[in-house]
Write an enzyme that holds these catalytic residues in place. Structure first.
Site, PDB file in Angstrom:
ATOM      1  CB  CYS A 182      -0.934  -0.049   1.191  1.00 28.01           C
ATOM      2  SG  CYS A 182      -1.800   1.504   1.512  1.00 28.01           S
TER       3      CYS A 182
ATOM      4  CB  CYS B 199       0.228   1.752   4.088  1.00 28.47           C
ATOM      5  SG  CYS B 199      -1.490   1.216   3.973  1.00 28.47           S
TER       6      CYS B 199
END
Length: 361
Positions: free
Chosen positions: A288, A291
């Site tokens: 991600c 993230c």
């Protein structure tokens, strides 16, 4: 680091091992916090325990009593007593009565030792007579021999538990020895059985002292109960503190805790709940991009809010946890109090994350 500094550090560590209470010194607070951040458990201060024990010590004050008539205990060998197993004939009873009469004559003439001899002979002849023992006890009382008096009074009361004279002389004898509570008890029984002026006079002397002793006993009994309750409460506090230290060490204050299973998550959330702390549950993934942007922010916030619990779950590593929380996208942050969701941030929204932390932490 220089060898000399390493040597000093080693000496300090050795001292901490021998005297762990040194870590409670305020000047070493930084070192204590560092050890706790690594999961170390610091033993309670032994000095504080000594202080608590000192505070708990109760030193009884002396009771101010009227001891004017107290005498030194008599330490003579026990007087001769009768044999309660013998059969007493009428002739024995008559002879015993005659010896008692001779004792009364000697007593009237002030010959106390002679009176004792006659009464001892009477008791030998009739050892089942409570009045003979009580009478001899009264003569011992006049001789200021309280222990001998008490022995005869006990013998009289074993034969006749309602012997008013037995209670009276024993009560007065106990007063001579400063046994005020016991004396008051005997004299009160004697008063109920057969009151006379001598009992009344003795009670006026004995009861004030007995009341003072009883009040003194109640006072220190109350203080001891209060002390014991304080000790119990202090022990509970110590146990709670020890439990809190264990919980704190498990939560790694100021750090992000990686979660790898549902059981691990439940353990951390339970610890946070017991400490009434906010928990933030961050779901992420290695693939991600957002993230990777927000993770360093999350780590810095953990250091900024050490009293909050920062948890991190990789959804590919802990699939059971991600499934339990119905995770469909990352990053996502759940704010939990007492294991219940109170707020949420979806996406790598740094401003929202900081604002909600400030609001709930």
């Amino acid at each position: 680091m220089e060898d000399s500094k390493i040597g000093e550090l080693k000496q300090f560590i050795d001292r901490c091992k021998s005297y762990p209470s040194i870590l409670h010194n305020p000047s070493l607070g930084f070192f204590k916090s560092y050890l706790q951040s690594l999961g170390a458990r610091i033993p309670p201060s032994s000095d504080s325990k000594l202080d608590d024990d000192y505070e708990d010590e109760i030193i009884e004050s002396d009771v101010e009593l009227d001891n004017a008539d107290i005498v030194e205990p008599d330490d003579d060998p026990p007087q001769k007593m009768g044999d309660p197993t013998v059969e007493v004939s009428e002739a024995d009873q008559d002879a015993a009565q005659a010896s008692k009469s001779e004792a009364m004559l000697a007593l009237n003439e002030g010959k106390l030792d002679e009176a004792i001899d006659h009464l001892t002979r009477a008791i030998t002849l009739n050892p089942l007579s409570a009045i003979l023992y009580a009478t001899r006890a009264n003569v011992f009382l006049k001789l200021k021999k309280p222990n001998a008096t008490i022995r005869d009074a006990d013998a009289a009361l074993q034969i006749n538990s309602d012997s008013a004279k037995g209670y009276k002389v024993r009560g007065i004898a106990r007063a001579m020895l400063g046994l005020w509570k016991e004396a008051a008890s005997d004299l009160r029984v004697a008063s109920k059985l057969d009151y006379d002026e001598e009992i009344g006079t003795a009670l006026k002397k004995v009861e004030p002292n007995a009341h003072k002793i009883e009040e003194h006993r109640r006072k220190y009994e109350r203080l001891r109960k209060e002390r014991d309750l304080k000790r119990i409460e202090r022990e509970r506090q110590r146990q709670r503190s020890a439990q809190e230290e264990d919980l704190k060490s498990a939560l790694n204050d100021g750090q992000v805790i990686g979660i790898h299973s549902k059981s691990e998550l439940e353990s951390k959330l339970n610890a946070a709940s017991k400490l009434s702390r906010l928990a933030i549950l961050y779901f992420t993934a290695t693939w991600c991009g957002p993230c990777r942007f927000i993770s360093p922010v999350y780590t810095s916030l953990a250091a900024k809010y050490p009293n909050a619990v920062f948890l991190k779950v990789d959804i590919d590593e802990a699939r059971d946890v991600a499934s339990r929380w119905n995770i469909s996208s990352v990053p996502v942050f759940f704010f939990l109090k007492n294991s219940k969701e109170v707020d949420k941030v979806v996406g790598a929204d740094k401003a929202s994350l900081e604002r909600k932390l400030a609001q709930h932490a």
